[in-house]
Structure formats: structure tokens, C-alpha cells
Design a protein around this motif. Structure first.
Motif, PDB file in Angstrom:
ATOM      1  N   GLU A 179       0.822  -1.213   0.000  1.00 61.07           N
ATOM      2  CA  GLU A 179       0.000   0.000   0.000  1.00 61.07           C
ATOM      3  C   GLU A 179       0.855   1.263   0.000  1.00 61.07           C
ATOM      4  N   GLN A 180       1.991   1.229   0.677  1.00 57.14           N
ATOM      5  CA  GLN A 180       2.840   2.411   0.790  1.00 57.14           C
ATOM      6  C   GLN A 180       3.789   2.575  -0.399  1.00 57.14           C
ATOM      7  N   ALA A 181       3.623   1.780  -1.447  1.00 59.15           N
ATOM      8  CA  ALA A 181       4.494   1.872  -2.625  1.00 59.15           C
ATOM      9  C   ALA A 181       4.267   3.185  -3.365  1.00 59.15           C
ATOM     10  N   THR A 182       5.330   3.685  -3.970  1.00 54.74           N
ATOM     11  CA  THR A 182       5.219   4.907  -4.768  1.00 54.74           C
ATOM     12  C   THR A 182       4.501   4.591  -6.079  1.00 54.74           C
ATOM     13  N   GLU A 183       4.130   5.616  -6.802  1.00 56.53           N
ATOM     14  CA  GLU A 183       3.453   5.419  -8.088  1.00 56.53           C
ATOM     15  C   GLU A 183       4.340   4.629  -9.050  1.00 56.53           C
ATOM     16  N   LYS A 184       5.626   4.952  -9.024  1.00 60.83           N
ATOM     17  CA  LYS A 184       6.572   4.257  -9.892  1.00 60.83           C
ATOM     18  C   LYS A 184       6.649   2.773  -9.514  1.00 60.83           C
ATOM     19  N   GLU A 185       6.704   2.456  -8.235  1.00 57.93           N
ATOM     20  CA  GLU A 185       6.759   1.068  -7.770  1.00 57.93           C
ATOM     21  C   GLU A 185       5.473   0.317  -8.127  1.00 57.93           C
ATOM     22  N   LYS A 186       4.332   1.003  -8.008  1.00 56.39           N
ATOM     23  CA  LYS A 186       3.057   0.389  -8.380  1.00 56.39           C
ATOM     24  C   LYS A 186       3.016   0.102  -9.876  1.00 56.39           C
ATOM     25  N   PHE A 187       3.516   1.062 -10.666  1.00 57.86           N
ATOM     26  CA  PHE A 187       3.571   0.875 -12.117  1.00 57.86           C
ATOM     27  C   PHE A 187       4.457  -0.320 -12.468  1.00 57.86           C
ATOM     28  N   GLU A 188       5.648  -0.401 -11.857  1.00 60.05           N
ATOM     29  CA  GLU A 188       6.567  -1.509 -12.125  1.00 60.05           C
ATOM     30  C   GLU A 188       5.975  -2.849 -11.682  1.00 60.05           C
ATOM     31  N   TYR A 189       5.273  -2.847 -10.540  1.00 62.33           N
ATOM     32  CA  TYR A 189       4.616  -4.063 -10.060  1.00 62.33           C
ATOM     33  C   TYR A 189       3.569  -4.528 -11.071  1.00 62.33           C
ATOM     34  N   ASP A 190       2.711  -3.620 -11.510  1.00 60.45           N
ATOM     35  CA  ASP A 190       1.673  -3.959 -12.489  1.00 60.45           C
ATOM     36  C   ASP A 190       2.295  -4.412 -13.809  1.00 60.45           C
ATOM     37  N   TRP A 191       3.360  -3.756 -14.206  1.00 60.80           N
ATOM     38  CA  TRP A 191       4.029  -4.107 -15.460  1.00 60.80           C
ATOM     39  C   TRP A 191       4.603  -5.519 -15.380  1.00 60.80           C
ATOM     40  N   ARG A 192       5.256  -5.863 -14.260  1.00 60.82           N
ATOM     41  CA  ARG A 192       5.803  -7.217 -14.081  1.00 60.82           C
ATOM     42  C   ARG A 192       4.685  -8.249 -14.028  1.00 60.82           C
ATOM     43  N   LYS A 193       3.579  -7.922 -13.397  1.00 61.99           N
ATOM     44  CA  LYS A 193       2.445  -8.848 -13.303  1.00 61.99           C
ATOM     45  C   LYS A 193       1.862  -9.109 -14.694  1.00 61.99           C
ATOM     46  N   GLN A 194       1.746  -8.058 -15.495  1.00 63.91           N
ATOM     47  CA  GLN A 194       1.265  -8.231 -16.870  1.00 63.91           C
ATOM     48  C   GLN A 194       2.266  -9.011 -17.702  1.00 63.91           C
ATOM     49  N   ARG A 195       3.545  -8.771 -17.480  1.00 63.19           N
ATOM     50  CA  ARG A 195       4.587  -9.497 -18.203  1.00 63.19           C
ATOM     51  C   ARG A 195       4.550 -10.981 -17.852  1.00 63.19           C
ATOM     52  N   CYS A 196       4.175 -11.293 -16.648  1.00 65.85           N
ATOM     53  CA  CYS A 196       4.031 -12.688 -16.225  1.00 65.85           C
ATOM     54  C   CYS A 196       3.033 -13.406 -17.125  1.00 65.85           C
ATOM     55  N   TYR A 197       1.863 -12.813 -17.289  1.00 67.53           N
ATOM     56  CA  TYR A 197       0.847 -13.417 -18.154  1.00 67.53           C
ATOM     57  C   TYR A 197       1.319 -13.445 -19.606  1.00 67.53           C
ATOM     58  N   THR A 198       1.890 -12.356 -20.072  1.00 72.41           N
ATOM     59  CA  THR A 198       2.335 -12.267 -21.468  1.00 72.41           C
ATOM     60  C   THR A 198       3.395 -13.317 -21.769  1.00 72.41           C
ATOM     61  N   THR A 199       4.291 -13.553 -20.829  1.00 73.67           N
ATOM     62  CA  THR A 199       5.332 -14.566 -21.025  1.00 73.67           C
ATOM     63  C   THR A 199       4.706 -15.946 -21.190  1.00 73.67           C
ATOM     64  N   ILE A 200       3.726 -16.249 -20.377  1.00 76.17           N
ATOM     65  CA  ILE A 200       3.030 -17.537 -20.495  1.00 76.17           C
ATOM     66  C   ILE A 200       2.285 -17.597 -21.815  1.00 76.17           C
ATOM     67  N   TYR A 201       1.556 -16.544 -22.141  1.00 71.54           N
ATOM     68  CA  TYR A 201       0.758 -16.497 -23.360  1.00 71.54           C
ATOM     69  C   TYR A 201       1.627 -16.705 -24.593  1.00 71.54           C
ATOM     70  N   ARG A 202       2.758 -16.042 -24.638  1.00 71.66           N
ATOM     71  CA  ARG A 202       3.634 -16.131 -25.810  1.00 71.66           C
ATOM     72  C   ARG A 202       4.445 -17.423 -25.827  1.00 71.66           C
ATOM     73  N   GLY A 203       4.500 -18.111 -24.701  1.00 74.76           N
ATOM     74  CA  GLY A 203       5.324 -19.303 -24.608  1.00 74.76           C
ATOM     75  C   GLY A 203       4.609 -20.615 -24.890  1.00 74.76           C
ATOM     76  N   ILE A 204       3.300 -20.573 -25.055  1.00 75.14           N
ATOM     77  CA  ILE A 204       2.588 -21.830 -25.311  1.00 75.14           C
ATOM     78  C   ILE A 204       2.181 -21.908 -26.775  1.00 75.14           C
ATOM     79  N   GLU A 205       1.916 -23.131 -27.199  1.00 77.21           N
ATOM     80  CA  GLU A 205       1.514 -23.335 -28.588  1.00 77.21           C
ATOM     81  C   GLU A 205       0.148 -22.702 -28.837  1.00 77.21           C
TER      82      GLU A 205
END
Length: 140
Positions: free
Chosen positions: A17-43
């Protein structure tokens, strides 16, 4: 793991909760990248399985549920595949064949059964071409 996404799969840690806007943005970006990595990695033909989610952990669990070996029938298929492995001297070296045997052994072990070392050794030598007969006889 190299994209820093595995932590989203193994733990459910929300952004502080106490994360800065930049930290929140990076967290959301990594979370989205998690899904994207799986999505792009499967047949492509498996994409419908995760079509209705954008959460990496949920996508991972859907794929795990669909592909993790859990039944004795699936284990039997893996064991059959292990014993059907053959060395193809035209397409591979002995080292590659040994690696294929080892990979199949690892899959069988992950499914809940450990193949004895003696059977692994026999599988490695029993399907070798005739030019290795002298070596096979020595090993027997």
C-alpha cells in the motif's frame, strides 16, 4: 524466471500500500509481463485454455491442471514412452540419445515413479546399433 515473473506464480504477494506510483507501475508491469510470457510461450492451439484470464498465476494453474500428469494411465504412457526410446544414429549422437533417456526418466519421476538405475542403464544400451555390440556385450 529471467523476466522476474516467477514470484507471481509461487506466491500471492500484492503490491504494498505504501508503494510509490513508480513502484506500483513496475509491479503492475511485471504482473502483466508474467501473463504475457506464459501467453507467448505456449503453442497456439492451447491459447483457448487461458483466453478468459489475464492473470499469470491463474493461467499457470489452468495449464498445470490440463497438463500435469496425475493419473496412473498417464504414468503408464510415460513409462511406455521411456522403453520405446530408440537411438537414431542418422539424426543424433549418443550424447543426445542419453539426454533424451534422462529427460524421459525425469518426467516419469515427476509423475510419481522412479525407474531403477539398472533399467535406465539397460534402456541406454539395448537399442544401440550393431556397431556397438562389442560394447554392449562388455557392459552386460
Amino acid at each position: 524466471m529471467d523476466r522476474g515473473c516467477w514470484s507471481f506464480i509461487i506466491e500471492d504477494k500484492p503490491c504494498p500500500e505504501q508503494a510509490t506510483e513508480k513502484e506500483k507501475f513496475e509491479y503492475d508491469w511485471r504482473k502483466q509481463r508474467c501473463y504475457t510470457t506464459i501467453y507467448r510461450g505456449i503453442e497456439r492451439n492451447f491459447l483457448p485454455l487461458i483466453r478468459y484470464t489475464t492473470d499469470g498465476k491463474e493461467a499457470w494453474n489452468i495449464l498445470k491442471t490440463n497438463f500435469e500428469i496425475t493419473s496412473k494411465a498417464q504414468l503408464a504412457v510415460l513409462i511406455d514412452e521411456f522403453f520405446e526410446l530408440k537411438f537414431n544414429p542418422v539424426e543424433e549422437t549418443i550424447g543426445i540419445f542419453c539426454k533424451r533417456v534422462d529427460e524421459k526418466k525425469t518426467k516419469v519421476k515427476a509423475a510419481g515413479f522412479e525407474i531403477p538405475e539398472l533399467l535406465i542403464a539397460l534402456q541406454l544400451i539395448r537399442r544401440l546399433p550393431a556397431e556397438y555390440d562389442h560394447l554392449v556385450q562388455t557392459l552386460y
